[in-house]
Design a protein around this motif. Structure first.
Motif, mmCIF file in Angstrom:
data_model
loop_
_atom_site.group_PDB
_atom_site.id
_atom_site.type_symbol
_atom_site.label_atom_id
_atom_site.label_comp_id
_atom_site.label_asym_id
_atom_site.label_seq_id
_atom_site.Cartn_x
_atom_site.Cartn_y
_atom_site.Cartn_z
ATOM 1 N N ARG A 1 0.825 -1.210 0.000
ATOM 2 C CA ARG A 1 0.000 0.000 0.000
ATOM 3 C C ARG A 1 0.858 1.260 0.000
ATOM 4 N N PHE A 2 2.096 1.136 0.461
ATOM 5 C CA PHE A 2 2.989 2.285 0.543
ATOM 6 C C PHE A 2 3.823 2.396 -0.725
ATOM 7 N N VAL A 3 3.817 3.563 -1.326
ATOM 8 C CA VAL A 3 4.564 3.764 -2.573
ATOM 9 C C VAL A 3 5.977 4.266 -2.318
ATOM 10 N N ASP A 4 6.241 4.694 -1.086
ATOM 11 C CA ASP A 4 7.573 5.196 -0.754
ATOM 12 C C ASP A 4 7.810 4.996 0.738
ATOM 13 N N GLY A 5 8.825 5.666 1.278
ATOM 14 C CA GLY A 5 9.142 5.547 2.691
ATOM 15 C C GLY A 5 10.387 4.724 2.942
ATOM 16 N N GLU A 6 11.085 5.041 4.041
ATOM 17 C CA GLU A 6 12.306 4.331 4.405
ATOM 18 C C GLU A 6 12.121 3.422 5.614
ATOM 19 N N ASP A 7 11.286 3.836 6.559
ATOM 20 C CA ASP A 7 11.098 3.084 7.798
ATOM 21 C C ASP A 7 9.670 2.535 7.861
ATOM 22 N N LEU A 8 9.537 1.250 8.160
ATOM 23 C CA LEU A 8 8.217 0.655 8.327
ATOM 24 C C LEU A 8 7.999 0.351 9.805
ATOM 25 N N TRP A 9 7.042 1.064 10.404
ATOM 26 C CA TRP A 9 6.657 0.843 11.792
ATOM 27 C C TRP A 9 5.440 -0.074 11.815
ATOM 28 N N MET A 10 5.479 -1.100 12.659
ATOM 29 C CA MET A 10 4.364 -2.021 12.839
ATOM 30 C C MET A 10 3.971 -2.004 14.308
ATOM 31 N N LEU A 11 2.800 -1.456 14.607
ATOM 32 C CA LEU A 11 2.333 -1.303 15.974
ATOM 33 C C LEU A 11 1.190 -2.276 16.210
ATOM 34 N N ALA A 12 1.350 -3.170 17.199
ATOM 35 C CA ALA A 12 0.355 -4.218 17.429
ATOM 36 C C ALA A 12 0.027 -4.357 18.900
ATOM 37 N N THR A 13 -1.241 -4.622 19.180
ATOM 38 C CA THR A 13 -1.647 -5.042 20.514
ATOM 39 C C THR A 13 -2.220 -6.449 20.408
ATOM 40 N N GLY A 14 -1.926 -7.285 21.406
ATOM 41 C CA GLY A 14 -2.488 -8.627 21.466
ATOM 42 C C GLY A 14 -2.256 -9.436 20.213
ATOM 43 N N THR A 15 -3.317 -10.087 19.740
ATOM 44 C CA THR A 15 -3.206 -10.929 18.545
ATOM 45 C C THR A 15 -3.129 -10.115 17.262
ATOM 46 N N GLY A 16 -3.151 -8.787 17.393
ATOM 47 C CA GLY A 16 -2.884 -7.932 16.242
ATOM 48 C C GLY A 16 -1.479 -8.127 15.718
ATOM 49 N N LEU A 17 -0.659 -8.867 16.464
ATOM 50 C CA LEU A 17 0.684 -9.215 16.006
ATOM 51 C C LEU A 17 0.641 -10.109 14.771
ATOM 52 N N GLY A 18 -0.418 -10.903 14.635
ATOM 53 C CA GLY A 18 -0.486 -11.939 13.608
ATOM 54 C C GLY A 18 -0.061 -11.545 12.215
ATOM 55 N N PRO A 19 -0.682 -10.527 11.612
ATOM 56 C CA PRO A 19 -0.303 -10.182 10.242
ATOM 57 C C PRO A 19 1.149 -9.737 10.100
ATOM 58 N N PHE A 20 1.722 -9.168 11.164
ATOM 59 C CA PHE A 20 3.110 -8.713 11.089
ATOM 60 C C PHE A 20 4.092 -9.882 11.078
ATOM 61 N N ILE A 21 3.686 -11.016 11.660
ATOM 62 C CA ILE A 21 4.528 -12.213 11.575
ATOM 63 C C ILE A 21 4.693 -12.620 10.117
ATOM 64 N N SER A 22 3.620 -12.535 9.369
ATOM 65 C CA SER A 22 3.674 -12.866 7.945
ATOM 66 C C SER A 22 4.446 -11.812 7.167
ATOM 67 N N ILE A 23 4.156 -10.549 7.418
ATOM 68 C CA ILE A 23 4.815 -9.450 6.704
ATOM 69 C C ILE A 23 6.329 -9.493 6.904
ATOM 70 N N LEU A 24 6.761 -9.777 8.122
ATOM 71 C CA LEU A 24 8.196 -9.782 8.414
ATOM 72 C C LEU A 24 8.913 -11.008 7.857
#
Length: 269
Positions: free
Chosen positions: A116-139
């Motif tokens: 979804r991001f067309v640019d940027g240098e730093d990717l911040w992923m902020l999660a609470t609880g099971t909101g961690l799930g998608p970031f496990i895949s992304i990382l």
């Protein structure tokens, strides 16, 4: 906390495939992850969710949507979730054993993806609880490690025992296919109830508090700016609303289909 993506009526046939549970892992009494076989033609982008269905003893199908935690290249699908008291789907999930069957809808869904991001240098992923799930895949996506210079994951829970996937996360920089991308990974854990374990990378407090008082930027060594930072937020709706407001105050805007932005969100509850 459970995914608030609307339920979908799941039926066997053209829309779904019947898959087999291959493993179940209980992180705590209420947190579990499980894997199932992957349909041969199933495709997804890290950050998306799948629609799953389980059958009751009476033959009724109960369905929910859950984010995928598995890597795109794996031959199984993994999901991380919380068991909700008196929840009909949770009641079925709590009894899952390897060999049991589950319905998986053939399509994947969702727009909380790094592309979804067309640019940027730093990717911040902020999660609470099971909101961690998608970031496990992304990382676990090599493309993400090439797209950004710095990856920052902040996971906030109530108690330390709820900090799941720590071994996997710590080992990501050692994976050759990820390390070749050149990005750095910073992991920050935060707990809201047990403060005795607080350290430079294990903080005490809510994400909103740590963002507002500058602690997150201080401990990571990266500032959140319109020019460099892209932010993905997944978890408690109240946290997301408050964090969104803070980012807007900094001049950031959400990603829209035709308008580039600096942050995307997905509510869990």
């Amino acid at each position: 906390m459970t995914n608030v993506i609307p339920d979908s009526a799941i039926t066997s046939g053209e829309k779904d495939t019947l898959e087999t549970i291959t493993s179940v892992h209980h992180w705590t009494d209420t947190l579990l992850s499980f894997r199932c076989t992957r349909p041969s033609a199933y495709q997804f982008t890290p950050g998306q969710f799948a629609r799953l269905g389980l059958r009751t003893e009476s033959g009724e199908t109960v369905s929910r949507a859950y984010s995928l935690t598995s890597a795109m290249t794996e031959n199984t699908l993994e999901f991380y979730l919380v068991l909700v008291p008196n929840g009909p789907f949770s009641a079925l999930l709590s009894k899952l054993l390897p060999g049991d069957k589950i319905l998986v809808e053939k399509s994947s869904y969702g727009f909380m993806t790094a592309d979804r991001f067309v640019d940027g240098e730093d990717l911040w992923m902020l999660a609470t609880g099971t909101g961690l799930g998608p970031f496990i895949s992304i990382l676990q996506d090599p493309v993400v490690w090439k797209k950004f210079r710095h990856l920052v994951l902040v996971h906030c829970v109530r108690n330390t025992e709820e900090l799941a996937y720590q071994a996997l996360l710590e080992g990501l920089p050692q994976r050759t296919e990820l390390a070749d991308g050149g990005a750095s990974l910073t992991l920050v854990r935060a707990t809201t109830r047990d403060a005795q374990t607080a350290s430079p990378r294990h903080l005490h407090g809510r994400i909103t508090t740590l963002l507002e008082n500058g602690t997150l930027e201080h401990v990571t060594g990266h500032s959140i700016t319109v020019e460099a930072s892209r932010v993905m937020i997944c978890g408690n709706p109240e946290m997301i609303t408050a964090t969104r407001e803070m980012l807007v105050q900094r001049g950031m805007r959400p990603c829209r289909r035709a308008i580039p932005g600096q942050f995307v969100t997905e509510d869990y509850w």
